[in-house]
Design a protein around this motif. Structure first.
Motif, mmCIF file in Angstrom:
data_model
loop_
_atom_site.group_PDB
_atom_site.id
_atom_site.type_symbol
_atom_site.label_atom_id
_atom_site.label_comp_id
_atom_site.label_asym_id
_atom_site.label_seq_id
_atom_site.Cartn_x
_atom_site.Cartn_y
_atom_site.Cartn_z
ATOM 1 N N GLU A 159 0.834 -1.219 0.000
ATOM 2 C CA GLU A 159 0.000 0.000 0.000
ATOM 3 C C GLU A 159 0.867 1.267 0.000
ATOM 4 N N GLU A 160 2.064 1.176 0.593
ATOM 5 C CA GLU A 160 2.943 2.355 0.578
ATOM 6 C C GLU A 160 3.490 2.602 -0.828
ATOM 7 N N TYR A 161 3.782 1.504 -1.537
ATOM 8 C CA TYR A 161 4.247 1.646 -2.930
ATOM 9 C C TYR A 161 3.120 2.252 -3.780
ATOM 10 N N ILE A 162 1.915 1.729 -3.574
ATOM 11 C CA ILE A 162 0.775 2.227 -4.360
ATOM 12 C C ILE A 162 0.507 3.704 -4.040
ATOM 13 N N ALA A 163 0.683 4.075 -2.754
ATOM 14 C CA ALA A 163 0.440 5.472 -2.355
ATOM 15 C C ALA A 163 1.402 6.438 -3.046
ATOM 16 N N ARG A 164 2.554 5.941 -3.470
ATOM 17 C CA ARG A 164 3.506 6.812 -4.196
ATOM 18 C C ARG A 164 3.465 6.487 -5.693
ATOM 19 N N ASP A 165 2.269 6.348 -6.223
ATOM 20 C CA ASP A 165 2.019 6.121 -7.659
ATOM 21 C C ASP A 165 2.433 4.737 -8.150
ATOM 22 N N GLY A 166 2.683 3.817 -7.236
ATOM 23 C CA GLY A 166 3.057 2.465 -7.641
ATOM 24 C C GLY A 166 1.925 1.783 -8.401
ATOM 25 N N TYR A 167 2.256 1.007 -9.392
ATOM 26 C CA TYR A 167 1.355 0.275 -10.286
ATOM 27 C C TYR A 167 0.476 1.190 -11.142
ATOM 28 N N MET A 168 0.745 2.503 -11.085
ATOM 29 C CA MET A 168 -0.005 3.426 -11.935
ATOM 30 C C MET A 168 0.430 3.259 -13.397
ATOM 31 N N ALA A 169 1.747 3.049 -13.588
ATOM 32 C CA ALA A 169 2.257 2.860 -14.955
ATOM 33 C C ALA A 169 1.682 1.584 -15.554
ATOM 34 N N LEU A 170 1.585 0.529 -14.728
ATOM 35 C CA LEU A 170 1.029 -0.727 -15.238
ATOM 36 C C LEU A 170 -0.431 -0.522 -15.636
ATOM 37 N N ALA A 171 -1.180 0.193 -14.789
ATOM 38 C CA ALA A 171 -2.593 0.449 -15.097
ATOM 39 C C ALA A 171 -2.706 1.215 -16.411
ATOM 40 N N LYS A 172 -1.847 2.219 -16.572
ATOM 41 C CA LYS A 172 -1.880 3.030 -17.795
ATOM 42 C C LYS A 172 -1.597 2.163 -19.034
ATOM 43 N N VAL A 173 -0.587 1.313 -18.899
ATOM 44 C CA VAL A 173 -0.182 0.458 -20.012
ATOM 45 C C VAL A 173 -1.317 -0.507 -20.392
ATOM 46 N N LEU A 174 -1.887 -1.144 -19.362
ATOM 47 C CA LEU A 174 -2.910 -2.158 -19.644
ATOM 48 C C LEU A 174 -4.220 -1.541 -20.138
ATOM 49 N N LYS A 175 -4.544 -0.359 -19.633
ATOM 50 C CA LYS A 175 -5.846 0.241 -19.997
ATOM 51 C C LYS A 175 -5.773 1.105 -21.253
ATOM 52 N N GLU A 176 -4.595 1.777 -21.438
ATOM 53 C CA GLU A 176 -4.579 2.809 -22.488
ATOM 54 C C GLU A 176 -3.628 2.543 -23.639
ATOM 55 N N MET A 177 -2.727 1.572 -23.479
ATOM 56 C CA MET A 177 -1.680 1.459 -24.510
ATOM 57 C C MET A 177 -1.643 0.080 -25.162
ATOM 58 N N LYS A 178 -1.305 0.081 -26.428
ATOM 59 C CA LYS A 178 -1.077 -1.190 -27.112
ATOM 60 C C LYS A 178 0.382 -1.587 -26.844
ATOM 61 N N PRO A 179 0.698 -2.891 -26.933
ATOM 62 C CA PRO A 179 2.088 -3.302 -26.680
ATOM 63 C C PRO A 179 3.100 -2.510 -27.506
ATOM 64 N N GLU A 180 2.776 -2.256 -28.784
ATOM 65 C CA GLU A 180 3.749 -1.541 -29.631
ATOM 66 C C GLU A 180 3.949 -0.090 -29.171
ATOM 67 N N ASN A 181 2.885 0.509 -28.547
ATOM 68 C CA ASN A 181 3.046 1.874 -28.025
ATOM 69 C C ASN A 181 4.013 1.884 -26.837
ATOM 70 N N VAL A 182 3.938 0.831 -26.021
ATOM 71 C CA VAL A 182 4.829 0.755 -24.855
ATOM 72 C C VAL A 182 6.279 0.691 -25.344
ATOM 73 N N ILE A 183 6.509 -0.161 -26.332
ATOM 74 C CA ILE A 183 7.870 -0.299 -26.873
ATOM 75 C C ILE A 183 8.339 1.033 -27.470
ATOM 76 N N ASP A 184 7.415 1.715 -28.110
ATOM 77 C CA ASP A 184 7.746 3.012 -28.705
ATOM 78 C C ASP A 184 8.206 4.012 -27.639
ATOM 79 N N VAL A 185 7.491 4.051 -26.515
ATOM 80 C CA VAL A 185 7.862 4.973 -25.427
ATOM 81 C C VAL A 185 9.252 4.613 -24.894
ATOM 82 N N VAL A 186 9.489 3.319 -24.686
ATOM 83 C CA VAL A 186 10.790 2.886 -24.148
ATOM 84 C C VAL A 186 11.904 3.222 -25.155
#
Ligand SMILES: Cc1cc2nc3c(=O)[nH]c(=O)nc-3n(C[C@H](O)[C@H](O)[C@H](O)COP(=O)(O)O)c2cc1C
Ligand code: SF4
Length: 543
Positions: free
Chosen positions: A129-156
């Protein structure tokens, strides 16, 4: 119930644990209770606070005061003085600027925003919960909900992040090769073997912020199309193993690992595999062999793991620090990452400062920070008023130098100027160190760790130890110093894998940087720290 208004964070990474951190924490808790302060003061565990002293470092918030605790008496004094009487305990206090890397005059932060270490020494690594409170797993949520796999690779790819495990291969490209490999079964592996002597950044990341690795690996798996991952951790890293295992368990419990993560339809299973302390098992193909249950011996490359890796399937292998950057890149965008560091080497780098240096420990600074700043600004200089003599950058397989090149900024291109980035170690040795002894110690390590599969590495390391031993005892010849350079060339050009190839680098650079000292040894002129001088014969006592 009254809100607790003061927090004591006790650094309980494995190094602090050996200094008695858990015992001191218990003692602080008992005294908080004894003096009826339990409503006001909470005592929590955290990861490394970055700097190592003889005692255990604790942080008190909101005052942001740092103390070094060496005994249970110190722990009691902290409670009675700081919390009961509201007085700073000057005797135990350590300079805040050492931990925060602040300029003393301005109080302003000297380093850029922390990316990899942002939670280390701040949160309780065991509390998801402390990790989540500091935006933890927010990137994963964004990736799974808003991005296609190829978009993730593009960002990286756009972030230009390159591998922090030593070789500096572009991470986005590695993920793209794996994603495009024509095979439905793929794997993601985190290389947490960290066998390089003196390097302990990955350990402190895993101990202090294990969820950042779990989150990043899940993002990588989604991007490349893998459903199974392994974290290969060095077997002696008990603290990392415990914290990563707990993070995995907690992530499974709330649906952040396993089937249908966050209702996205994407599934990913993650588990831990343990190494047995062989340096060669950090080499990615030897690591894969080891996970498959065979002795850790490197494979012929190509094919590289993104094409043919674990069980012959396309596999991403990334270092712990590389992975830890990924959630930040997703959350803040590739441009923000590229804004840090240098053109060819974006982002920050976690450096391990070790040896004869005042502030031993970790520091995260932008790529391109000079060796001088790392040693004198962040590291506080050389202890006991001694002069700096030998520096090694990049780890045991890195470059040696004298003090003439300290202005070099460390990044992926600095090896051309004579200072490798490698795993990010800055090893300092003062005037009482002997360059020949140092070379011998390093080559003994490589001779011990050589897997023996190929002749240049197996024999090259063994013969160089023999020659260095002779030279260190004042029994060497000038042509044997030249022979060391020849051995380095042969090892570099003909060894089968990176171990033998890179063992050449410290050997060559120490001989070149301290050539006169090697000649002095041949001519039996002792240096400050010489071991070859014959012990004086004891006079016989008269009877
Ligand atoms: C002898 C040897 C030991 C290595 N040890 C490690 C290690 O402990 N951790 C690591 O991440 N990479 C290590 N590497 C590099 C890996 O082979 C590989 O390049 C790296 O894990 C890739 O991750 P990255 O792209 O994120 O850097 C080692 C390489 C060699 C040749
Ligand atoms: S260079 Fe050769 S002997 Fe050395 S570790 Fe690699 S395969 Fe083994």
């Amino acid at each position: 119930m009254r809100m607790k208004i003061q927090t004591v964070l006790v650094s309980v990474d494995s190094s602090s644990a050996l200094r008695g951190a858990r015992q001191f924490k218990k003692h602080i808790e008992e005294n908080v209770k004894k003096y009826q302060l339990s409503d006001m003061v909470e005592v929590l565990e955290t990861g490394s606070l970055g700097v190592y002293k003889d005692g255990v470092i604790v942080a008190v918030y909101p005052e942001e005061v740092f103390y070094e605790i060496n005994s249970t008496d110190d722990a009691e004094q902290l409670v009675t003085e700081h919390f009961l009487k509201g007085r700073i305990v000057k005797d135990l206090m350590i300079d805040k600027s050492v931990i925060k890397h602040e300029k003393k005059e301005t109080g302003k932060l000297d380093r850029e925003e922390r990316i990899v270490l942002k939670n280390v020494g701040v949160i309780d690594p065991g509390a998801i919960e402390e990790y989540i409170a500091r935006d933890g797993y927010m990137a994963l949520a964004k990736v799974l909900k808003e991005m296609k796999p190829e978009n993730v690779i593009d960002v990286v790819k756009k972030s230009n992040i390159r591998g922090r495990g030593g070789a500096g291969f572009p991470t986005g490209m590695k993920w793209e090769f794996t994603a495009k490999a024509d095979n439905p079964e793929k794997y993601v592996i985190c290389n947490a073997d960290e066998g390089e002597p003196g390097t302990f950044k990955d350990r402190l990341i895993m101990e202090g912020d294990p969820h950042s690795v779990v989150e990043a690996m899940t993002i990588a798996a989604y991007a490349v199309g893998a459903n199974k991952g392994y974290i290969y951790i060095r077997g002696e890293y008990y603290g990392s193993i415990d914290n990563i295992r707990k993070a995995i368990k907690d992530a499974y419990e709330i649906g952040l690992l396993g089937e249908d993560i966050m209702g996205s339809g994407f599934s990913f299973d993650l588990s831990v595999r343990l190494g047995a302390g062989a340096y060669i098992c950090g080499e990615e193909t030897a690591l894969i062999e080891s996970i498959e249950g065979r002795p850790g011996r490197p494979r012929l490359k190509p094919p590289y793991p993104p094409v043919e890796g674990l069980y012959g399937k396309p596999t991403v292998v990334n270092n712990v620090e590389t992975f830890s950057n990924i959630p930040w890149i997703i959350n803040n965008g590739p441009e923000a990452f590229k804004a840090l560091g240098t053109e060819g080497s974006s982002g920050t780098k976690v450096f391990t400062l070790v040896g004869n240096i005042i502030n031993r420990g970790l520091v995260e600074v932008p790529m391109g920070t000079s060796i001088f700043d790392l040693i004198y600004k962040y590291g506080g200089g050389i202890p006991n008023g001694k002069k700096l003599k030998i520096v090694q950058t990049g780890g045991t397989a890195g470059t040696f130098m004298n003090t003439k090149k300290l202005e070099i900024g460390l990044d992926y291109d600095s090896a051309k100027e004579g200072a490798s980035l490698g795993s990010g170690v800055i090893l300092c040795m003062d005037e009482d160190s002997c360059a020949v002894d140092c070379a011998k110690t390093v080559m003994e390590f490589f001779a011990h760790e050589s897997c023996g599969k190929c002749t240049p590495c197996r024999e090259g390391t063994r013969v160089s130890v023999k020659l260095l031993d002779k030279i260190s005892k004042g029994q060497g010849r000038e042509e044997e110093v030249e022979q060391l350079l020849m051995i380095a060339d042969v090892m570099e050009q003909t060894s089968f894998c990176g171990l033998g190839q890179s063992a050449a680098i410290p050997l060559r650079t120490i001989v070149q940087s301290f050539r006169d000292e090697f000649s002095d040894h041949v001519q039996k002129k002792p240096c400050n720290a010489c071991t070859f001088v014959e012990p004086k014969k004891k006079k016989r006592s008269k009877r």
